[in-house]
Design a protein around this motif. Sequence first.
Motif, PDB file in Angstrom:
ATOM      1  N   ASN A 158      33.372   0.004  10.149  1.00  0.00           N
ATOM      2  CA  ASN A 158      34.381  -0.675   9.468  1.00  0.00           C
ATOM      3  C   ASN A 158      34.697   0.025   7.994  1.00  0.00           C
ATOM      4  O   ASN A 158      33.672   0.006   7.379  1.00  0.00           O
ATOM      5  CB  ASN A 158      34.183  -2.169   9.231  1.00  0.00           C
TER       6      ASN A 158
ATOM      7  N   PHE B 287      35.891  -1.191   5.266  1.00  0.00           N
ATOM      8  CA  PHE B 287      35.541  -1.881   4.243  1.00  0.00           C
ATOM      9  C   PHE B 287      34.054  -2.354   4.094  1.00  0.00           C
ATOM     10  O   PHE B 287      33.782  -2.148   3.032  1.00  0.00           O
ATOM     11  CB  PHE B 287      36.215  -3.322   4.644  1.00  0.00           C
ATOM     12  N   GLU B 288      33.412  -2.236   5.150  1.00  0.00           N
ATOM     13  CA  GLU B 288      31.778  -2.577   5.073  1.00  0.00           C
ATOM     14  C   GLU B 288      31.409  -1.227   4.645  1.00  0.00           C
ATOM     15  O   GLU B 288      30.176  -1.134   3.996  1.00  0.00           O
ATOM     16  CB  GLU B 288      31.496  -3.072   6.224  1.00  0.00           C
ATOM     17  N   ASN B 289      31.742  -0.149   5.245  1.00  0.00           N
ATOM     18  CA  ASN B 289      31.049   1.199   4.832  1.00  0.00           C
ATOM     19  C   ASN B 289      32.175   2.208   4.714  1.00  0.00           C
ATOM     20  O   ASN B 289      32.486   3.030   5.371  1.00  0.00           O
ATOM     21  CB  ASN B 289      30.302   1.712   6.300  1.00  0.00           C
TER      22      ASN B 289
END
Length: 125
Positions: free
Chosen positions: A6, A8-10
């Motif tokens: 993802n 946004f997360e990574n």
Amino acid sequence: MSGTANEFENPGANHPDRRDQEGVQPDPAEQRSDAGVGGAVNQSDDAPRRQETQDEPVLAQNQASRQEKIDGLVAQTRVDLGGESDERYSEVLRQRLEDAGIEMTDEDRQRLARDANPSSGGGGV
């Protein structure tokens, strides 16, 4: 694991040139010379290569008959001139026939011009 993450997360995890999730870049020496080239064909160097050339224009491969050439010139002249005079048709056809290397008597060319001209009741050859 699919090797994608993802964004946004990574951030930076979804790059195709990344080797793994830790972000280790591949060694450039390991990349093939055709890397990134779509449709590349892998051939061994010892495979015989054929030398194919195009020795004549593509249109010259299917020679049209004299009448087919005349029909094509008349059709194009009709599109270009529409309902102009028979004299204009004769003049343009003379030039186009000459350019195509087609010999025709003045009488035949004038008859062809009348037959080709839609305003003279022609419109077909």
